[in-house]
Design an enzyme around this catalytic site. Structure first.
Site, short mmCIF file in Angstrom:
data_model
loop_
_atom_site.label_atom_id
_atom_site.label_comp_id
_atom_site.label_asym_id
_atom_site.label_seq_id
_atom_site.Cartn_x
_atom_site.Cartn_y
_atom_site.Cartn_z
N ALA A 83 -30.34 -7.69 -43.40
CA ALA A 83 -30.70 -7.16 -44.71
C ALA A 83 -29.57 -6.22 -45.13
O ALA A 83 -28.87 -5.66 -44.28
CB ALA A 83 -32.03 -6.42 -44.61
N GLY A 128 -32.09 -9.39 -40.41
CA GLY A 128 -32.62 -10.39 -41.35
C GLY A 128 -31.95 -11.74 -41.22
O GLY A 128 -32.53 -12.77 -41.57
N GLU A 131 -33.62 -13.37 -38.35
CA GLU A 131 -34.96 -13.71 -38.83
C GLU A 131 -34.91 -14.95 -39.74
O GLU A 131 -35.81 -15.79 -39.69
CB GLU A 131 -35.55 -12.50 -39.57
CG GLU A 131 -35.86 -11.35 -38.59
CD GLU A 131 -36.05 -10.00 -39.26
OE1 GLU A 131 -35.28 -9.68 -40.20
OE2 GLU A 131 -36.95 -9.26 -38.86
N GLU A 151 -31.94 -3.47 -35.42
CA GLU A 151 -32.57 -2.47 -36.29
C GLU A 151 -32.73 -1.11 -35.62
O GLU A 151 -32.69 -0.07 -36.29
CB GLU A 151 -33.94 -2.97 -36.79
CG GLU A 151 -33.86 -4.07 -37.85
CD GLU A 151 -33.76 -5.47 -37.26
OE1 GLU A 151 -33.49 -5.62 -36.04
OE2 GLU A 151 -33.96 -6.43 -38.02
N1 CAA Z 1 -25.57 -4.77 -44.98
C1 CAA Z 1 -24.62 -4.39 -45.85
N2 CAA Z 1 -23.30 -4.57 -45.65
C2 CAA Z 1 -22.92 -5.15 -44.50
C3 CAA Z 1 -23.86 -5.58 -43.54
C4 CAA Z 1 -25.24 -5.37 -43.82
N3 CAA Z 1 -26.22 -5.77 -42.99
N4 CAA Z 1 -23.19 -6.11 -42.50
C5 CAA Z 1 -21.88 -6.02 -42.81
N5 CAA Z 1 -21.71 -5.45 -44.02
C6 CAA Z 1 -20.47 -5.18 -44.72
C7 CAA Z 1 -19.71 -3.99 -44.12
O1 CAA Z 1 -20.21 -2.78 -44.63
C8 CAA Z 1 -18.30 -4.28 -44.54
O2 CAA Z 1 -18.14 -3.91 -45.89
P1 CAA Z 1 -16.77 -3.20 -46.37
O3 CAA Z 1 -15.71 -4.25 -46.14
O4 CAA Z 1 -17.00 -2.88 -47.79
O5 CAA Z 1 -16.58 -2.01 -45.49
C9 CAA Z 1 -18.22 -5.80 -44.50
O6 CAA Z 1 -19.58 -6.27 -44.53
C10 CAA Z 1 -17.58 -6.33 -43.22
O7 CAA Z 1 -18.28 -5.76 -42.13
P2 CAA Z 1 -17.55 -4.95 -40.94
O8 CAA Z 1 -16.28 -4.31 -41.43
O9 CAA Z 1 -18.58 -4.06 -40.33
O10 CAA Z 1 -17.18 -6.16 -39.96
P3 CAA Z 1 -17.00 -6.09 -38.38
O11 CAA Z 1 -16.39 -7.38 -37.99
O12 CAA Z 1 -16.29 -4.85 -37.98
O13 CAA Z 1 -18.48 -6.00 -37.79
C11 CAA Z 1 -20.83 -6.60 -37.68
C12 CAA Z 1 -19.39 -7.06 -38.00
C13 CAA Z 1 -20.94 -6.34 -36.17
C14 CAA Z 1 -21.75 -7.74 -38.07
C15 CAA Z 1 -21.14 -5.31 -38.46
O14 CAA Z 1 -20.81 -5.52 -39.82
C16 CAA Z 1 -22.58 -4.89 -38.38
O15 CAA Z 1 -23.00 -4.35 -37.38
N6 CAA Z 1 -23.33 -5.11 -39.49
C17 CAA Z 1 -24.70 -4.64 -39.59
C18 CAA Z 1 -25.64 -5.47 -38.75
C19 CAA Z 1 -27.04 -4.95 -38.84
O16 CAA Z 1 -27.35 -3.83 -38.48
N7 CAA Z 1 -27.96 -5.82 -39.31
C20 CAA Z 1 -29.37 -5.48 -39.42
C21 CAA Z 1 -29.68 -4.88 -40.75
S1 CAA Z 1 -31.33 -4.24 -40.80
C22 CAA Z 1 -32.31 -5.57 -41.10
O17 CAA Z 1 -31.86 -6.67 -41.21
C23 CAA Z 1 -33.77 -5.23 -41.23
C24 CAA Z 1 -34.66 -6.41 -41.36
O18 CAA Z 1 -35.10 -6.96 -40.38
C25 CAA Z 1 -35.10 -6.85 -42.65
#
Ligand code: CAA
Length: 275
Positions: A83, A128, A131, A151
């Site tokens: 998400a 998400g 999921e 999460e």
């Molecule tokens: N939401 C919003 N933006 C996201 C995102 C997310 N879930 N995942 C990645 N992005 C964005 C980053 O902010 C970044 O944006 P900028 O270039 O503007 O800085 C861009 O995508 C590229 O990401 P990274 O620079 O972080 O890429 P990376 O290769 O260094 O890392 C990753 C990749 C490990 C996937 C890392 O991006 C990450 O940990 N993302 C978040 C994953 C996460 O926590 N997902 C769960 C969300 S909560 C949820 O989903 C709740 C639910 O059940 C409904």
């Protein structure tokens, strides 16, 4: 839109033209590819993207020419990285609940589509994204796929069904480990734990997905769709009731032209030509 009225492929293409974050494209006879297309944020799901996904699923449901749906993410790095955290950061508790309900409803709609749905996980499938993949009927993974429910790192719980579907798919103990550590599984582990059916080099994932979908698309449409219903509905029933349901549906399948053709073709030693 009335989901009972079938639409043709041209009308479907026109309806999808206005979407910003979802692509729905033909790949082969009867096989369509739905792509979450926000590569700059690793295809993260915000409310607008979920709304478009919802519309896309309505369209799939009423386009009979679509017999198998493939689901993937744009780019080479991510299926869906979760998400959208920037979107969620602004939400109140009540808005958070509504956002979860929106995601749940869309993923349930995906799960309940009549046609089989195959996730092509081409990179990160987190939160998400995991999921979403688990709401598909089965998963094909690229070698660079990473699955996880991170999460806990954000101070929240899963919200689009992860705590429930992961538990059903990999069992309580492994689900608890993954959910409470937030660690990612690589493709080999996902395969070993039965989350993914097959793993392919990334460059071959789409081709393999299409090949498998084409195999399904050549089978009896009614038999395939009734089988999906049996598997979907049966998994939450006790075995006695599930078996009653199967015998009912088995009987129902005897009323289809495909039953006539399938059995006649076998006995005449030829390939069936399903309607
Ligand atoms: N939401 C919003 N933006 C996201 C995102 C997310 N879930 N995942 C990645 N992005 C964005 C980053 O902010 C970044 O944006 P900028 O270039 O503007 O800085 C861009 O995508 C590229 O990401 P990274 O620079 O972080 O890429 P990376 O290769 O260094 O890392 C990753 C990749 C490990 C996937 C890392 O991006 C990450 O940990 N993302 C978040 C994953 C996460 O926590 N997902 C769960 C969300 S909560 C949820 O989903 C709740 C639910 O059940 C409904």
């Amino acid at each position: 839109m009335n989901s009972q009225v079938p639409v043709g492929l041209a009308a479907a293409a026109e309806a999808s033209a206005g979407w910003q974050n979802i692509l729905l494209q033909p790949q082969a006879e009867g096989v369509y590819l739905l792509t979450v297309n926000r590569p700059k944020v690793l295809n993260a799901l915000n409310a607008d993207t979920l709304a478009e996904l919802d519309q896309a699923l309505d369209l799939v449901a009423k386009t009979p020419a679509i017999r198998v749906l493939l689901v993937t993410g744009s780019g080479e790095k991510a299926f869906v990285a979760g998400a959208d955290i920037a979107h969620m950061r602004q939400l109140s508790a009540l808005e958070g609940k509504f956002f979860a309900e929106q995601g749940m409803a869309v993923f349930r709609k995906l799960e309940n589509l009549r046609v089989p749905v195959i996730a092509l996980v081409n990179g990160y499938a987190l939160g998400g994204g995991c999921e979403l993949a688990m709401s598909c009927d089965f998963i094909l993974a690229a070698e660079n796929a990473r699955f996880g429910q991170p999460e806990v790192n954000l101070g929240v719980t899963p919200g689009f069904g992860g705590s429930q579907r992961l538990t059903r798919l990999v069992g309580r103990g492994m689900a608890m480990e993954l959910l409470t550590t937030g660690r990612m599984m690589n493709a080999a582990e996902a395969l070993q734990r039965g989350l993914a059916n097959h793993v392919y080099p990334q460059a071959e994932l789409l081709g393999e997905g299409i090949r498998l979908a084409e195999q399904i698309a050549t089978k009896s449409r009614s038999a395939v769709q009734l089988t999906k219903q049996l598997v979907q509905r049966g998994q939450d029933l006790d075995l006695d009731n599930a078996c009653v349901m199967e015998s009912d549906v088995f009987g129902l399948s005897f009323s289809t032209p495909d039953r006539e053709e399938g059995m006649a073709a076998f006995l005449e030693g030829r390939k069936p030509e399903f309607s």
